[in-house]
Design a protein around this motif. Sequence first.
Motif, PDB file in Angstrom:
ATOM      1  N   UNK A   1       0.840  -1.198   0.000  1.00 14.18           N
ATOM      2  CA  UNK A   1       0.000   0.000   0.000  1.00 14.18           C
ATOM      3  C   UNK A   1       0.872   1.245   0.000  1.00 14.18           C
ATOM      4  N   UNK A   2       0.539   2.190  -0.856  1.00 18.02           N
ATOM      5  CA  UNK A   2       1.309   3.425  -0.936  1.00 18.02           C
ATOM      6  C   UNK A   2       0.918   4.395   0.171  1.00 18.02           C
ATOM      7  N   UNK A   3       1.863   5.190   0.594  1.00 18.40           N
ATOM      8  CA  UNK A   3       1.581   6.257   1.532  1.00 18.40           C
ATOM      9  C   UNK A   3       0.940   7.433   0.783  1.00 18.40           C
ATOM     10  N   UNK A   4       0.245   8.282   1.503  1.00 19.86           N
ATOM     11  CA  UNK A   4      -0.426   9.426   0.897  1.00 19.86           C
ATOM     12  C   UNK A   4       0.533  10.301   0.111  1.00 19.86           C
ATOM     13  N   UNK A   5       1.702  10.555   0.675  1.00 18.86           N
ATOM     14  CA  UNK A   5       2.681  11.408  -0.019  1.00 18.86           C
ATOM     15  C   UNK A   5       3.152  10.764  -1.317  1.00 18.86           C
ATOM     16  N   UNK A   6       3.253   9.437  -1.330  1.00 17.67           N
ATOM     17  CA  UNK A   6       3.657   8.746  -2.558  1.00 17.67           C
ATOM     18  C   UNK A   6       2.578   8.879  -3.624  1.00 17.67           C
ATOM     19  N   UNK A   7       1.324   8.706  -3.202  1.00 13.98           N
ATOM     20  CA  UNK A   7       0.204   8.827  -4.139  1.00 13.98           C
ATOM     21  C   UNK A   7       0.209  10.218  -4.764  1.00 13.98           C
ATOM     22  N   UNK A   8       0.366  11.234  -3.938  1.00 21.26           N
ATOM     23  CA  UNK A   8       0.349  12.606  -4.438  1.00 21.26           C
ATOM     24  C   UNK A   8       1.501  12.858  -5.398  1.00 21.26           C
ATOM     25  N   UNK A   9       2.652  12.300  -5.094  1.00 25.16           N
ATOM     26  CA  UNK A   9       3.819  12.493  -5.962  1.00 25.16           C
ATOM     27  C   UNK A   9       3.611  11.834  -7.328  1.00 25.16           C
ATOM     28  N   UNK A  10       3.106  10.600  -7.315  1.00 25.40           N
ATOM     29  CA  UNK A  10       2.873   9.914  -8.585  1.00 25.40           C
ATOM     30  C   UNK A  10       1.784  10.604  -9.402  1.00 25.40           C
ATOM     31  N   UNK A  11       0.723  11.038  -8.750  1.00 28.93           N
ATOM     32  CA  UNK A  11      -0.353  11.724  -9.465  1.00 28.93           C
ATOM     33  C   UNK A  11       0.146  13.026 -10.085  1.00 28.93           C
ATOM     34  N   UNK A  12       0.990  13.735  -9.353  1.00 26.21           N
ATOM     35  CA  UNK A  12       1.536  14.995  -9.877  1.00 26.21           C
ATOM     36  C   UNK A  12       2.399  14.730 -11.099  1.00 26.21           C
ATOM     37  N   UNK A  13       3.191  13.682 -11.059  1.00 28.71           N
ATOM     38  CA  UNK A  13       4.052  13.338 -12.198  1.00 28.71           C
ATOM     39  C   UNK A  13       3.221  12.937 -13.409  1.00 28.71           C
ATOM     40  N   UNK A  14       2.147  12.178 -13.169  1.00 25.99           N
ATOM     41  CA  UNK A  14       1.318  11.765 -14.310  1.00 25.99           C
ATOM     42  C   UNK A  14       0.622  12.973 -14.941  1.00 25.99           C
ATOM     43  N   UNK A  15       0.112  13.866 -14.105  1.00 24.71           N
ATOM     44  CA  UNK A  15      -0.535  15.071 -14.613  1.00 24.71           C
ATOM     45  C   UNK A  15       0.439  15.908 -15.422  1.00 24.71           C
ATOM     46  N   UNK A  16       1.678  16.024 -14.934  1.00 26.97           N
ATOM     47  CA  UNK A  16       2.703  16.785 -15.649  1.00 26.97           C
ATOM     48  C   UNK A  16       3.019  16.137 -16.994  1.00 26.97           C
ATOM     49  N   UNK A  17       3.054  14.814 -17.025  1.00 29.88           N
ATOM     50  CA  UNK A  17       3.329  14.105 -18.284  1.00 29.88           C
ATOM     51  C   UNK A  17       2.213  14.367 -19.294  1.00 29.88           C
ATOM     52  N   UNK A  18       0.964  14.339 -18.821  1.00 29.58           N
ATOM     53  CA  UNK A  18      -0.157  14.613 -19.714  1.00 29.58           C
ATOM     54  C   UNK A  18      -0.063  16.022 -20.287  1.00 29.58           C
TER      55      UNK A  18
END
Length: 211
Positions: free
Chosen positions: A75-92
């Motif tokens: 299970x990912x930590x909240x900070x990890x989730x936020x970091x991955x989501x931010x990276x995906x949004x930036x890639x888009x």
Amino acid sequence: MSTGVIILIVIAAVAVLGVTVMALRTRGAQGGRGLKRRFGPEYERTVARHDGDAKAAERELAQRVERHGGLRERTLETTEVERYEARWTAAQERFVDSPKDAVDEADRLLAELAQARGYPDGAQYEEQLSALSVHHANRVHGYRRVHRAARAGAEGGSGTEEMREAMVEARALFEELVAVPVERHREPHEARKKTGSHTPWSFTGRQAKGS
């Protein structure tokens, strides 16, 4: 031993053999149906890759389950989730100006995210893909497509629309991998909904530069 007894023994042996063969055939059929239910579209893709040989495809899929079926996702930590989501949004967002860079980042991000969830090292792409197919069979093809698009893009062989479609399909796997238990992260996720920081990718191919 009389001839009659020998005949009875032979008949019994033949009967036992027949029952065994039927049991094996039934087990094989049930195994095939079970694999088809478990892997869904991945089952059909595997059969196609084996030129229609369902038995060969089922052996491969059964081996994947044997190797990776016991894997438990971390299970990912909240900070990890936020970091991955931010990276995906930036890639888009980057896709509009640089589709190739965006696809490369999506490919790297999925590899890193899968590894963070407990899957094999992203450097071992085939093994990581194999493990993902066991637990995310309905979404794993998105990773395969974006990986191929990234490699083809490096060789100048992948068009903008193809890369866009690959990223759209890959996002479905990303969302499954980044998902966390609601009861553990309800407040952070609700907060992100209210701020609008996590939005779906809705742009069309016409918005990409050069399309």
